[in-house]
Every structure is written in structure tokens, then in C-alpha cells.
Design an enzyme around this catalytic site. Structure first.
Site, PDB file in Angstrom:
ATOM      1  N   GLU A  51       0.795  -1.151   0.050  1.00 32.76           N
ATOM      2  CA  GLU A  51      -0.077  -0.092   0.088  1.00 32.76           C
ATOM      3  C   GLU A  51       0.930   1.300   0.059  1.00 32.76           C
ATOM      4  O   GLU A  51       1.875   1.402   0.909  1.00 32.76           O
ATOM      5  CB  GLU A  51      -0.947   0.076   1.094  1.00 32.76           C
ATOM      6  N   GLU A  62      -6.263   9.253  10.515  1.00 30.81           N
ATOM      7  CA  GLU A  62      -5.140   8.587  10.881  1.00 30.81           C
ATOM      8  C   GLU A  62      -4.632   8.846  12.459  1.00 30.81           C
ATOM      9  O   GLU A  62      -4.879   9.968  12.903  1.00 30.81           O
ATOM     10  CB  GLU A  62      -3.937   9.140   9.950  1.00 30.81           C
TER      11      GLU A  62
END
Lengths: 274, 406
Positions: A51, A62
Site C-alpha cells: 500500500e 490517522e
């Protein structure tokens, strides 16, 4: 190629009888050259799929590690265009390891979904995860990716009930990504015991291989998840290696790849001992 | 983007997917999506329940102090020599701004939903204070996320929130202002999905927030419309408000949207000036994009990274704007002007001196554009300006501008 590369990789791993190790890196962290060196080293260190995060200024899902990674990359001038350039450079020497781009909607909206899909496919990217595009908003992006034979991977989470899993599956291809904790990346720890039944739910709804991410930091945890899932995604623990290496003046590439090796080894041998 | 279509009925928006034309939507992580649906269902049920509205009306009357007066600003009117200026006195509300209207609605909704913990983001601290206030009133724990820069420039409000029992979390990520506070609040929500209610303070974010906040704030426009009809026997020619996220503006605009003769003016913060690049004017200086759950005008760079907003006013220091404003701009129903930091500070002084009302610096951005609007509307015309907040919190900022220490 593209979507086919993801399918081929999972088919091969199924034949081997093991889970995939998926490593996340933030493109351009700590800088373009080092980021490219890490990217090129990942398959050799044991990453089955990769990724590649494209940085965004306001990453709302995040935790601190990936927030800081995005800021490091942006400070060094990383952009979506340069991320695709990095993928293209990686593809010069690796035609088989699937690359999944991961990030937030606005850089894609800014570029235009059709133009993005064309450029990403041309660079050699195979799939896309957009954290802030749920199924309700996914159609225009999914259509654009479909035209380029790229996969959109809509996330499943602990709050997705069976009805939502069906909706998510409609526009998901490649593999299903199960977010194992309700929370941001890199903070809570995934619990393999509760992950197992959810992986089964997602697998049943999607008919796809299921990779598990968010909250897997150690080889032990990675191995535990590898026994119940088709893939194990590690992100924050790897970007933490970048931060630690920078803080201690170590080789960033060596530190990240060494961590990838230990995690990949744990994933590869997880089912031997089971 | 599709070409904007002028609607027949502005009140019919947003559509079922939370869109005002191309704007709005629900761009949130999957973890939050079930909650967003749950919230919408709970809001629809509350809307349909007369007991909910009755309960809200009761608190608005006896706790908030509504209706707020519509006051004829005689000396400001004489000073400019144009249209008659009326001020909708939201600064007289409990807690000193329009923010409490929305908080009261949302806290009653959170209680209906059985939520036991409230989170909020704040810029100037007005929404944080209003959130802390209703949480104290109903005995719910409250965490307010506030950019570290704003904590520094709005100290009195931080202390007020603490006194009201709220926990203020200073956010140091990003530019440490309102957008970063909103990021942290969303991170909290995604982590505490089961018990937590996110009390968004402006008419932005993911659907249904832009609609819901607008509806709770529309009490201002409904009252103003009725009040002006009682006093003047006709509708105003123009309605004005400052715009950051845009809740005070949409709240006073909305009941006038279908009155085509009423011109609507929002005033964005131009910071150091539009040419300086240091401003917070999303419509006048930005492009459409996706942030914090909605498609709307945003300040962003060529790569789609959100750029920092700049305004002396913490409450307008945000790189986006509510999606309904983006749409009203594109279809031409509302006009978005700008005022610089200096314009706003001069307007604070003038309003204080002529009317004995110390406006918030946010509100003063709208006051700063009065000369052009009242001249445009002309003598014999009527302009209503939303006096959205009081300026007590800003005295040290104004003093610094005047070169004085207090």
C-alpha cells in the site's frame, strides 16, 4: 494487468496456503529518493502486496504516526503526481507485486477521478483505498477505476453490519479490507479473537480474500491475524521505524526493511505452527 | 461539476443524499457511516415529534433568552446615510452568541439518542462555550477540541469552558487552528463511536449536520422575518452576516431564501487582504473540494492539499465553508463579499462608539461591508445584519491592534 495482478497474487498465496503480508508506506517519507529505495526493497523483504499512501494535509482517520509521516512527505514536496511517478519507477523493475494507493478524497477530487484513474493505471497502480469515501459516495470514483480495470477497495469496519457489508461489497474488487478497530490508525491494538468472526462475516459477504489492518504492530500479532485472515496489513509500525531512524540517524531504508522482514517472516510461518 | 440549476424551492434542499447541488454529501470513514445514518434517523424522528420542538422552544425562551430583539441601529443608519439598518441581537443570547441555538437543539437530540458523552470543536471558543454550557445544564461530560493557536488568542473563553466543567484539548497538529480541532474531534468520534455525540458547531461537515445546524439556527431568520414585518410592514431589501463555516449566515438567510426580493450578503474574512494570499475566504479565494465530510469551496493548493486560513478572527479562521453557501453562491442566490482584519477592527470601534454595542470580531466583518450595502440598497430601504456575537472575548485582540495593553 492492474486488477489481475491482485487476483493473481492472492491465488498464488492461496496455493501456498498462507496469508499475504501487506506493507504500507507513505510515499515520499522521509523524502522521494529514500521512499523509492524502500518501495523497491519491500518485495525482497517479504511484502506480498504494497500500500502506497499519498499524503494529505488533513488525514482525519490517522493516528499520530501516519499524520507525521504525511507531514514529513509534504514538507519534502511530495504530491499525488510524484506518488504516481514513484509507482511508475517501481514498476520498471517489478511487474508482479500489486500496488494499492491509499489516501483521502481531496487530492483525487482536485485532479478529477477520470484523469486520476488513467494516470494511476498508466503508472502501474492496481487498486485504491480512499478513507473518506464510503459506499454512499463511491460510485463516480468506482466507475472511473472500473474503466481502467483498477480495483476500488471499500473498507469494512467493526461498525459495518451485514447489510452494510453487502453494500460495501458491491463496489469492491481485488480484496476486502477489514479495519479491525473502531478508531484511527496505529493506536488501538487489534484482538485476533474478535477479528476472526468478523473476517468470516466479511468473507461471506464479499466472496473475496480478506486482509486485516489498523492496529497490528508486532510479529506476534501479525502471526495471530495471519492464522484467521487472508492478509495482514501493517502501516503505522513501519512509519514509526522511519521516524525512529530519523531521530537516531540510522539508515531509514535498513530499519524499515528489517521490520518488514520480521513481520513477513511471522506471517509466512504463522500457519506452520498452528 | 454540473452546471448549477436555480431551484424553485430552496427549502427543498438538501436532497436525500445530503446534496445542495454538487455540494455536501457524506465523505466520512466507514466506521462513522452507520452513526451518520443513525443520527439522520434520530433527527427525522425528532423533527416529526411535536414534543421535541416544544421542549426546544421552552429552553430557547427561558434559558437562551429568545426571541432576540431586532434593533433599529439609528446612529449607524445616520452615519452611513443610506438604508435603515436593523441588527438581529444574537449577542444578547445566553453565552453571548448565536451558537447556543444550535447547541440547545443538538443536546436535546443527543439525549434522545441516549448518548452519554459530548465532543465539540471550537475556533473562537463561542461554540465551545455554548457546548460546555448545555453539557453543564444537562449533566453530560464534554470534551472541546481547540487549536493551540486559538487557545492562546481566546484565553477568556478557555477559562469559561473550564469553569463550566468542560475539558479543553489543545490541538497542536497541522496549523493548530479550527480545521485541526475538527480533525481531532473526528478522530475522537471514530474511536468512541458507541457512546459519543459529536456536536458540530457550524453548518458544515457530513450530512445531516449542514441541514440540522441550519434548521436549529433558522430560528434567527424566522424571528427576524416576523419582526421586520411587524415593525416595517414589509420584507427587508437585504440581509447580511459574516461567514466562516457559515452557521449564523445560513440561519438568518434560510427563511428568506424563497423571498426573491431579499438580497443576501455573506462576508468572508479577507485576513491581510485577498491579494496577500493570507485570508480565510473559501468562496472568494478557493475551489470546490472535499474536507471534513463535505464537498464545498476550500482553500487548497494545486495538489489538493488544504492550505492554512488566516484571519484575526478565530471564529472565521477556517479553510472551508458550509456546503449550502457554496451552492447559494453558484446559483447566484447569495453574494459573498470580503472584509480584511483591519476593516473588521475599524468596524468594531465604530459600532462600539455609535451604538454602544461591542461586536465580536467575527460579526464585525459583516459590519465592515455595511457602507457599500446600505448605499446600494439606498435611502428608504431596509437592511438586516446578524449581530451574531458580542466582543468581550476580543478586547485583548482589539487592544493589541490599537497598540494598547490591558
Amino acid at each position: 494487468m492492474t486488477r489481475a495482478r491482485i487476483d493473481a497474487r492472492f491465488a498464488a498465496l492461496k496455493a501456498e496456503g498462507r496469508a499475504a503480508f501487506v506493507s504500507y508506506i507513505m510515499a515520499g517519507d522521509p523524502d522521494y529518493e529514500t521512499g523509492l529505495e524502500i518501495l523497491k526493497g519491500l518485495p525482497g523483504a517479504g511484502a506480498d502486496l504494497i500500500e502506497v499512501g499519498f499524503p494529505f494535509s488533513d488525514p482525519m482517520a490517522e493516528g499520530p504516526p501516519i499524520q507525521r509521516a504525511a507531514l514529513r512527505a509534504l514538507d519534502k514536496g511530495m504530491t499525488l503526481t510524484r506518488t504516481l511517478q514513484m509507482v511508475a519507477e517501481f514498476r520498471e523493475s517489478d511487474q508482479t507485486t500489486p500496488i494499492i494507493l491509499m489516501g483521502y478524497a481531496n487530492p483525487l477530487v482536485n485532479r478529477g477521478f477520470d484523469a486520476f484513474a488513467r494516470d494511476a493505471a498508466a503508472a502501474g497502480a492496481d487498486g485504491l483505498i480512499v478513507v473518506d469515501i464510503p459506499p454512499e459516495e463511491a460510485d463516480p470514483l468506482a466507475d472511473a477505476l472500473d474503466r481502467e480495470q483498477m480495483s476500488l477497495l471499500l473498507l469494512s469496519t467493526p461498525t459495518s453490519d451485514d447489510a452494510r457489508l453487502k453494500i460495501i461489497q458491491k463496489r469492491t474488487s481485488g480484496f476486502a479490507y477489514y479495519v479491525s478497530v473502531a478508531g484511527v490508525t496505529g493506536v488501538k491494538e487489534a484482538d485476533a479473537a474478535t477479528v476472526a468472526p468478523n473476517v468470516e462475516r466479511v468473507r461471506a459477504a464479499s466472496g473475496l480474500p480478506v486482509a486485516v489492518g489498523f492496529g497490528i504492530k508486532t510479529p506476534e500479532r501479525a502471526a495471530a491475524v495471519a492464522r484467521v485472515a487472508d492478509g495482514v496489513v501493517v502501516g503505522s509500525a513501519l512509519v514509526d521505524e522511519v521516524a525512529d531512524a530519523l531521530a537516531t540517524n540510522d539508515s531509514v531504508t535498513a530499519r524499515v526493511l528489517s521490520k518488514v522482514e520480521s513481520l513477513a517472516k511471522a506471517v509466512r510461518s504463522a500457519r506452520d505452527s498452528a | 461539476m454540473n452546471a448549477p440549476v436555480t431551484p424553485n424551492d430552496y427549502a427543498a434542499y438538501p436532497d436525500a443524499s445530503g446534496r445542495f447541488g454538487d455540494y455536501g454529501g457524506r465523505y466520512v470513514p466507514e466506521t462513522l457511516m452507520p452513526l451518520v445514518h443513525e443520527l439522520e434517523a434520530a433527527y427525522r424522528a425528532a423533527q416529526a415529534d411535536p414534543a421535541f420542538q416544544a421542549e426546544l422552544d421552552g429552553y430557547l425562551t427561558h434559558y437562551v433568552g429568545r426571541p432576540s430583539p431586532l434593533y433599529f441601529a439609528e446612529r449607524l443608519t445616520a452615519h452611513y446615510g443610506g438604508a435603515k439598518i436593523y441588527l438581529k441581537r444574537e449577542e444578547l443570547n445566553h453565552t453571548g452568541s448565536h451558537k447556543i441555538n444550535n447547541c440547545m437543539g443538538q443536546i436535546l437530540l443527543a439525549r434522545r439518542m441516549g448518548k452519554t458523552r459530548i465532543i465539540a470543536e471550537t475556533g473562537a471558543g463561542q461554540h465551545g462555550v455554548a457546548s460546555a454550557t448545555v453539557c453543564a445544564r444537562f449533566g453530560l461530560p464534554c470534551v472541546v477540541y481547540m487549536g493551540a493557536v486559538d487557545v492562546e488568542r481566546q484565553k477568556p473563553n478557555v477559562f469559561r469552558m473550564n469553569l463550566l466543567g468542560a475539558q479543553v484539548e489543545a490541538v497542536t497538529s497541522g496549523s493548530a487552528t479550527l480545521k485541526d480541532a475538527m480533525n481531532e474531534a473526528l478522530r475522537d468520534w471514530v474511536t468512541n463511536v458507541h457512546d459519543t455525540y459529536y456536536m458540530i458547531g457550524t453548518a458544515a461537515g457530513m450530512h445531516p449536520y449542514p441541514e440540522m445546524v441550519r434548521d436549529f439556527q433558522s430560528v434567527m431568520g424566522k424571528e427576524a422575518r416576523q419582526q421586520i414585518l411587524e415593525v416595517e410592514g414589509r420584507l427587508p431589501d437585504a440581509v447580511m452576516a459574516c461567514v466562516g463555516g457559515g452557521s449564523n449566515a445560513i440561519g438568518i438567510f434560510h427563511p428568506f431564501l424563497n423571498d426573491e426580493s431579499v438580497r443576501l450578503y455573506g462576508v468572508e474574512a479577507a485576513g491581510d487582504g485577498m491579494d496577500s494570499g493570507r485570508h480565510a475566504a473559501a468562496i472568494n479565494g478557493g475551489r470546490p473540494g472535499v474536507l471534513h465530510g463535505n464537498m464545498t469551496y476550500l482553500l487548497q493548493d494545486a495538489d489538493g492539499q488544504i492550505t492554512e486560513a488566516h484571519s484575526i478572527s478565530a471564529g472565521l479562521d477556517y479553510p472551508g465553508i458550509g456546503p449550502e453557501h457554496s451552492w447559494l453562491n453558484d446559483v447566484g442566490r447569495a453574494t459573498y463579499l470580503t472584509a480584511t482584519d483591519t476593516d473588521a477592527l475599524e468596524a468594531v470601534k465604530l459600532c462600539a462608539e455609535l451604538e454602544g454595542i461591542l461586536p465580536a470580531i467575527e460579526t464585525a466583518h459583516a459590519l465592515a461591508r455595511l457602507p457599500e450595502v446600505v448605499k446600494d440598497v439606498g435611502k428608504g430601504g431596509i437592511v438586516i445584519l446578524n449581530m451574531s456575537g458580542r466582543g468581550d472575548k476580543d478586547v485583548s485582540t482589539v487592544a493589541a491592534y490599537l497598540g494598547r495593553t490591558i
